[in-house]
Design a protein around this motif. Structure first.
Motif, PDB file in Angstrom:
ATOM      1  N   SER A  23       0.831  -1.216   0.000  1.00 33.44           N
ATOM      2  CA  SER A  23       0.000   0.000   0.000  1.00 33.44           C
ATOM      3  C   SER A  23       0.863   1.262   0.000  1.00 33.44           C
ATOM      4  CB  SER A  23      -0.921   0.014   1.227  1.00 33.44           C
ATOM      5  OG  SER A  23      -1.800  -1.079   1.203  1.00 33.44           O
ATOM      6  N   ASN A  26       3.136   1.430  -3.438  1.00 35.54           N
ATOM      7  CA  ASN A  26       2.450   1.841  -4.656  1.00 35.54           C
ATOM      8  C   ASN A  26       2.082   3.317  -4.649  1.00 35.54           C
ATOM      9  OD1 ASN A  26       2.767  -0.708  -5.610  1.00 35.54           O
ATOM     10  ND2 ASN A  26       0.627  -1.304  -5.465  1.00 35.54           N
ATOM     11  N   ARG A  27       1.778   3.856  -3.478  1.00 34.26           N
ATOM     12  CA  ARG A  27       1.527   5.296  -3.372  1.00 34.26           C
ATOM     13  C   ARG A  27       2.818   6.075  -3.633  1.00 34.26           C
ATOM     14  NH1 ARG A  27      -2.311   2.776  -0.677  1.00 34.26           N
ATOM     15  NH2 ARG A  27      -4.270   3.805  -0.113  1.00 34.26           N
ATOM     16  N   ASP A  48       2.245  -6.661  -7.714  1.00 36.48           N
ATOM     17  CA  ASP A  48       1.511  -5.402  -7.908  1.00 36.48           C
ATOM     18  C   ASP A  48       2.465  -4.219  -8.031  1.00 36.48           C
ATOM     19  OD1 ASP A  48      -0.798  -6.860  -7.746  1.00 36.48           O
ATOM     20  OD2 ASP A  48      -1.736  -5.618  -6.208  1.00 36.48           O
ATOM     21  N   THR A  70      -4.971  -1.991  -7.384  1.00 41.15           N
ATOM     22  CA  THR A  70      -4.423  -0.718  -6.926  1.00 41.15           C
ATOM     23  C   THR A  70      -3.764   0.021  -8.079  1.00 41.15           C
ATOM     24  OG1 THR A  70      -3.946  -1.745  -4.792  1.00 41.15           O
ATOM     25  CG2 THR A  70      -2.908   0.369  -5.222  1.00 41.15           C
ATOM     26  N   ARG A  73      -6.337   1.683 -10.438  1.00 41.26           N
ATOM     27  CA  ARG A  73      -6.934   2.915  -9.917  1.00 41.26           C
ATOM     28  C   ARG A  73      -5.927   4.066  -9.899  1.00 41.26           C
ATOM     29  NH1 ARG A  73      -9.997  -0.816  -5.852  1.00 41.26           N
ATOM     30  NH2 ARG A  73     -11.856  -1.229  -7.072  1.00 41.26           N
ATOM     31  N   SER A 144     -14.491   2.627  -2.287  1.00 37.83           N
ATOM     32  CA  SER A 144     -13.138   2.148  -2.014  1.00 37.83           C
ATOM     33  C   SER A 144     -12.199   3.327  -1.787  1.00 37.83           C
ATOM     34  CB  SER A 144     -12.626   1.318  -3.197  1.00 37.83           C
ATOM     35  OG  SER A 144     -11.241   1.105  -3.080  1.00 37.83           O
ATOM     36  N   GLN A 146      -9.249   3.471  -2.405  1.00 33.08           N
ATOM     37  CA  GLN A 146      -8.287   3.602  -3.501  1.00 33.08           C
ATOM     38  C   GLN A 146      -8.731   4.648  -4.521  1.00 33.08           C
ATOM     39  OE1 GLN A 146      -7.353  -0.225  -5.158  1.00 33.08           O
ATOM     40  NE2 GLN A 146      -6.576  -1.027  -3.230  1.00 33.08           N
ATOM     41  N   SER A 149      -7.724   7.870  -2.753  1.00 31.83           N
ATOM     42  CA  SER A 149      -6.264   8.024  -2.745  1.00 31.83           C
ATOM     43  C   SER A 149      -5.722   8.334  -4.138  1.00 31.83           C
ATOM     44  CB  SER A 149      -5.596   6.761  -2.194  1.00 31.83           C
ATOM     45  OG  SER A 149      -5.810   6.660  -0.797  1.00 31.83           O
ATOM     46  N   TYR A 175      -6.495   4.263   5.299  1.00 31.13           N
ATOM     47  CA  TYR A 175      -5.819   4.313   3.999  1.00 31.13           C
ATOM     48  C   TYR A 175      -5.802   5.728   3.424  1.00 31.13           C
ATOM     49  CZ  TYR A 175      -5.498  -0.747   3.902  1.00 31.13           C
ATOM     50  OH  TYR A 175      -5.184  -2.050   4.191  1.00 31.13           O
ATOM     51  N   THR A 179      -2.317   8.022   2.789  1.00 27.01           N
ATOM     52  CA  THR A 179      -1.997   8.815   1.593  1.00 27.01           C
ATOM     53  C   THR A 179      -1.652  10.242   1.964  1.00 27.01           C
ATOM     54  OG1 THR A 179      -3.509   7.438   0.296  1.00 27.01           O
ATOM     55  CG2 THR A 179      -2.871   9.559  -0.661  1.00 27.01           C
ATOM     56  N   LYS A 317     -13.097  -7.374  -5.020  1.00 25.27           N
ATOM     57  CA  LYS A 317     -11.649  -7.581  -5.015  1.00 25.27           C
ATOM     58  C   LYS A 317     -11.258  -8.560  -6.125  1.00 25.27           C
ATOM     59  CE  LYS A 317     -10.478  -5.029  -1.386  1.00 25.27           C
ATOM     60  NZ  LYS A 317      -9.440  -3.979  -1.416  1.00 25.27           N
TER      61      LYS A 317
END
Length: 407
Positions: A23, A26-27, A48, A70, A73, A144, A146, A149, A175, A179, A317
């Motif tokens: 998480s 990826n951000r 991912d 992820t 998005r 979501s 995501q 974010s 989450y 972010t 998911k």
């Protein structure tokens, strides 16, 4: 590849080093693409994250992100601000069934150019990057995190920043806060007051090195191992912070109810089976739905009931995780009922041996069921799916005494 898992160990003591949070990674990868003077350490080695890196670094028009939700998005938002570049974002057949209209509608509110290539509301998407001037958008708060974010991560590159209004009751707050804290960490001003999030424009930021905390979702499987083991069992996991940004760090509190203590030492946690678990677990996992599968399987292995709510995002998911849990726990002899938002597991004293657990192309199904090998032999189908988030999972499981044999 199917694996037969069995246990020959009663008491486990070991050190497991888990790679960086998917998480967070990826951000930060997206922010690094926007601001190249960010340097990352302890990044996730998950599929991912590899997909994110490849898509961000590639100049190809067609970007295939496979099963990485992820990435779909975040990259949808990212590509809208890449001025003058046109891309097509696509993915696996399952990805083409996962809705993205809420995010696309929000981006269009801001003036982004996004078109559907096939079915309305779903990938693949054709995106033409442009300068975005508008800075106000509203979104239902129970979607979501995501989607939210994704908008926040590109916000500092929008000409006038972003003011995002969330309508209704907010889902997955940790989450969103993760972010925003990562934005703050790289020097971007961001605030979250009431239902309004504001992110300031930042053309440039100062160079900095950011160390990614290890993944708490990945830690959950070892909490399950310890919970299902004898009193005195102990495993050390690194690298973790007591003041974590990750919502799944609530594990430490939840697994206390299942007899597991957590002690923070330097940059690690020591998890230990101290006593027997409660007879029933009742939890709203709205803010940490990714650990629902692990908790449900742990409870079944311990013979205790559980009622888990706040799970509506699990329907969209990698698979419908609620139905998948009901099906696979049922093979083991469990009595499970699910709704669109919840899972209820009745206490059970027996576990069927040698059940073949279908994983539905979902990494968390494979890893959540693996610790049951401490109770009975179990077969995990298509076990290689774990690489989506935790490449070394089976090797780490072997290192603590679980026998892992291909069949």
């Amino acid at each position: 590849m199917d694996l037969l898992l069995e246990s020959s160990v009663c008491n486990l003591q070991n050190v497991i080093r888990i790679s960086g949070s998917k998480s967070e990674t990826n951000r930060l990868l997206l922010l690094q693409a926007l601001y190249p003077n960010i340097v990352l350490e302890n990044s996730s080695d998950s599929d991912d994250s590899k997909v994110m890196i490849k898509a961000l670094q590639s100049d190809e028009v067609l970007k295939d992100i496979h099963h990485a939700g992820t990435a779909m998005r975040f990259l949808t938002a990212f590509c809208t601000v890449q001025e003058g570049k046109e891309v097509i974002l696509t993915g696996s057949s399952r990805m083409k069934e996962r809705p993205i209209q809420i995010l696309v509608d929000a981006l269009r509110q801001l003036g982004a150019l996004v078109e559907y290539e096939e079915k309305e509301g779903y990938p693949p998407l054709r995106i033409t990057g442009k300068k975005i001037i508008k800075n106000k958008v509203s979104l239902k708060a129970d979607v979501s995190s995501q989607y939210i974010s994704a908008l926040l991560l590109i916000a500092p590159k929008l000409e006038n920043g972003l003011e995002l209004t969330l309508e209704g009751s907010i889902t997955s707050v940790p989450y969103i806060k993760m972010t925003l804290q990562l934005l703050n960490e790289i020097g971007v001003r961001a605030s979250f007051e009431g239902n309004v999030i504001k992110v300031s424009h930042a053309e440039k930021i100062a160079s900095r090195v950011i160390t990614v905390e290890s993944d708490w979702s990945s830690a959950s499987y070892f909490y399950s191992v310890v919970a299902l083991s004898a009193i005195g069992t102990e495993i050390k996991l690194s690298s973790y912070k007591q003041s974590s940004l990750q919502g799944d760090s609530i594990l430490a509190e939840i697994y206390e109810e299942l007899g597991v203590s957590t002690t923070f030492v330097d940059d690690s946690v020591i998890i230990k089976k101290e006593n027997v678990s409660k007879k029933e677990i009742n939890r709203n996992l709205n803010a940490s739905p990714d650990i629902a599968q692990t908790i449900a399987v742990t409870c079944f292995g311990l013979g205790v009931g559980c009622h888990l709510t706040g799970l509506h995002t699990l329907k969209i998911k990698e698979t419908d995780r609620l139905e998948a849990l009901k099906n696979e726990l049922g093979k083991l002899g469990a009595s499970v009922s699910v709704t669109n938002d919840s899972l209820t597991l009745a206490p059970s004293s027996e576990i069927n041996k040698n059940a073949h657990i279908k994983t539905y192309q979902d990494h968390r199904m494979a890893m959540a069921f693996a610790p049951l090998a401490l109770k009975v032999p179990v077969v995990i189908e298509d076990a290689e799916v774990v690489s989506k988030s935790y490449t070394n999972f089976w090797e780490d499981l072997k290192s603590i005494g679980i026998i892992v044999n291909p069949i």
